[in-house]
Structure formats: C-alpha cells, structure tokens
Design a protein around this motif. Structure first.
Motif, short mmCIF file in Angstrom:
data_model
loop_
_atom_site.label_atom_id
_atom_site.label_comp_id
_atom_site.label_asym_id
_atom_site.label_seq_id
_atom_site.Cartn_x
_atom_site.Cartn_y
_atom_site.Cartn_z
N ALA A 26 -62.64 28.53 -43.84
CA ALA A 26 -62.61 27.56 -44.58
C ALA A 26 -63.48 27.30 -45.49
N LEU A 27 -64.65 27.87 -45.53
CA LEU A 27 -65.62 27.94 -46.59
C LEU A 27 -64.93 28.99 -47.95
N SER A 28 -64.16 29.95 -47.64
CA SER A 28 -63.50 30.88 -48.68
C SER A 28 -62.57 30.20 -49.43
N LEU A 29 -61.79 29.27 -48.53
CA LEU A 29 -60.79 28.39 -49.13
C LEU A 29 -61.36 27.32 -50.22
N LEU A 30 -62.61 26.74 -49.77
CA LEU A 30 -63.28 25.86 -50.39
C LEU A 30 -63.67 26.43 -51.60
N GLY A 31 -64.59 27.68 -51.56
CA GLY A 31 -64.88 28.15 -52.64
C GLY A 31 -63.84 28.58 -53.76
N PHE A 33 -60.62 27.50 -54.49
CA PHE A 33 -60.01 26.31 -54.69
C PHE A 33 -60.73 25.10 -55.29
N ILE A 34 -61.95 24.98 -54.90
CA ILE A 34 -62.90 23.87 -55.25
C ILE A 34 -64.34 24.27 -56.15
N ILE A 35 -64.84 24.99 -55.45
CA ILE A 35 -66.17 25.26 -56.10
C ILE A 35 -66.13 26.12 -57.27
N TRP A 36 -65.22 27.26 -57.25
CA TRP A 36 -65.11 28.28 -58.34
C TRP A 36 -64.49 27.32 -59.52
N PRO A 37 -63.35 26.67 -59.40
CA PRO A 37 -62.78 25.85 -60.64
C PRO A 37 -63.84 25.14 -61.12
N ILE A 38 -64.57 24.19 -60.47
CA ILE A 38 -65.65 23.61 -60.90
C ILE A 38 -66.51 24.21 -61.68
N ALA A 39 -67.29 25.34 -61.33
CA ALA A 39 -68.21 26.13 -61.89
C ALA A 39 -67.22 26.87 -63.26
N TYR A 40 -66.16 26.99 -63.02
CA TYR A 40 -65.45 27.44 -64.29
C TYR A 40 -65.29 26.45 -65.28
N LEU A 41 -65.22 25.16 -64.89
CA LEU A 41 -64.95 24.03 -66.03
C LEU A 41 -66.35 23.93 -66.42
N PHE A 42 -67.24 23.82 -65.73
CA PHE A 42 -68.47 23.36 -66.45
C PHE A 42 -68.98 24.75 -67.52
#
Length: 295
Positions: A26-31, A33-42
């Motif tokens: 679950a954490l892999s999917l979260l990272g 599809f959510i955490i990595w796109p937010i970090a890349y957006l920033f």
C-alpha cells in the motif's frame, strides 16, 4: 538446574516487521501515485521550459513571483473565492433544511431522499451540458422569461450572470451529498435531548438552535470543508459551460492551471499555481483533522 529452552520465533512474531511487511504494497502505491507526483509538482514549480529535447531548467522562485504580479491570476483567485463562498453557504443552508424535514416521518420520505441525492451521482459533464442547454439564449429559461414578458438574458455570455449560473449548478450538484451528511448527523443526536426540551417547554426553533445546531457542529465543519474542496477543484462545469469566459469572469483556479499547462505549455508556472491550490487544500484538511481530534 533446569535447562533454558530457546526457540526460534517466526519473523511474523515481530510486530514491527510484520506491520511493515503488510503495509509495504500500500505504501508503494501511495508513494508512486501520490507522494512522488506531489514532490515532482513542487520541483516543477521552480523550473521553466517544456517536456521536449531542450527540457526544463531551474529558475528558482520566478514562477511564484510571476503569480504575485499577474493580474489575471488575482482575478482568478477572486473568481474562485466568490464561487466558493457563494456555493458553500446556500448548499449548506438548503441541505440542512431538507435534512431536518426528511428526518421526520412524512409521506414519500424515502423517495424524496433518493430524488434529492440523485444529482450527486450524475456526471459533472452531463450536468454542465444540461445547464448550458437550459440557460442558452434560446433555451427553456429564457423561454419562460419571454412567457412573462421579460427580455431574454444572455446568461452564459454576460460577465454578471455567467458565474451565478455555474454557482447554481454547483449548489444543485452538492445538495444531495450534504443532505445525507446532515441526516447522519441528525440521527446521531440522542432523542432524549429533545424529550427533555419538550418537558421544559422549548418550541421547535429553540430545540433547533440549542440542540440540533450544537449537536451538528462536527458535521457542519465536515460539510463546509468537503464542499470547499469540491468547489476548489471545480473544472468540468467551467470547461463545459463557459470555457472561463466571458472576459475571464468565470475562470477558476483549476481551469486556469489547465489553460497555462496545456494551452500555453507553461508547465512550471502552472505547477506553481497548482502548488498554491495544494497548500490551500492541505490547510482545509488540517482544520478538518483538528476538529475530529477535538471531538
């Protein structure tokens, strides 16, 4: 002297290891599809260029500085604030009134609940097309005005009327969801409070003001925040009904980000605007979590 017996424990006996093992997918999917796109957006908000062979390059805070100096951005912020406030207040007041009414034993209560909730499950694109047809210059709304001798109004082509039409559609779309939330909150209030109020001689208004509203406090805050998030991410109704016009009068923040990213291909500037939207949303979520914690 008895001998000590040593046994080899299964790795699953270690609660920490077992927890991380089961959480890893679950954490892999979260990272991803959510955490990595937010970090890349920033990261992207500090760059310029495009996704070509030339690529992007670092420019620091220039995109955020452009946001501060761009009058179109501030007009969009004003439009979004107006749209948000004008949608939240009526959708909460009307849905609370409907919930109080439908919480009582009235004829056809189940059918009415379903009818009021139906707009919540209708596609925003379909709803937008329906309202655009209703409010077009030769549409049914102007036909009704003509019946009463009132001149036709160019609803979606007028800088004054276009935004109220979008707000009306958004209120209609959100009513059912808020009504269900308030119904759940009303049913969680102990009936004994109302019985005690009846014995004390409190009328219906006093019961609503001193029992219902205080009992619905966490529900009201939840409804306010969810409706605010719904309005802040509004895109489909603007895209389908007005395209941000006329004269940028209905351009909301998400549609503005879309225009800058995929219309002007200014991805760094669009990412900066999206980061502002993300920050506002995170603040709203923080207040919601704090409210739940207090309750």
């Amino acid at each position: 002297m008895p001998k000590k017996i040593y046994t080899t424990k299964s790795w699953l006996d270690n609660d920490t290891v077992a927890a991380w093992t089961f959480l890893t997918p679950a954490l892999s999917l979260l990272g991803v599809f959510i955490i990595w796109p937010i970090a890349y957006l920033f990261y992207l908000s500090f760059t310029a260029g495009s996704f070509t062979l030339k690529g992007t390059y670092w420019i620091g805070l220039k995109n955020y500085w452009r946001l501060l100096l761009n009058p179109d951005f501030w007009q969009v912020i004003g439009n979004t604030f107006y749209f948000t406030v004008a949608t939240i207040i009526p959708s909460l007041v009307i849905s609370l009134g409907l919930a109080v009414l439908l919480n009582r034993s009235i004829p056809l209560r189940g059918i009415m609940r379903s009818a009021y909730f139906l707009p919540s499950i209708i596609s925003l694109v379909a709803a937008g097309l329906g309202f655009r047809w209703l409010f077009q210059t030769s549409g049914p709304v102007n036909g009704l005005l003509d019946f009463f001798g009132i001149p036709a109004i160019p609803w979606l082509g007028d800088t004054f009327w276009a935004m109220p039409v979008i707000i009306l559609m958004s209120i209609w779309k959100q009513l059912g969801f808020n009504m269900v939330v308030f119904l759940a909150g009303l049913q969680a209030i102990p009936p004994s409070r109302y019985e005690a109020a009846d014995l004390d001689g409190a009328n219906a208004w006093q019961q609503f003001w001193y029992i219902t509203l205080p009992g619905l406090r966490p529900t009201v805050i939840f409804a306010v925040i969810t409706t605010a998030i719904f309005t802040l991410r509004s895109f489909e109704q603007v895209f389908v009904m007005t395209g941000g016009g006329p004269l940028n009068s209905t351009n909301l923040l998400v549609y503005y980000i879309y225009q800058e990213a995929f219309g002007q291909f200014d991805f760094g500037y669009a990412a900066a605007a999206a980061t502002v939207l993300l920050a506002v949303t995170l603040v709203l979520i923080y207040f919601q979590l704090q409210t739940w914690k207090e309750e």
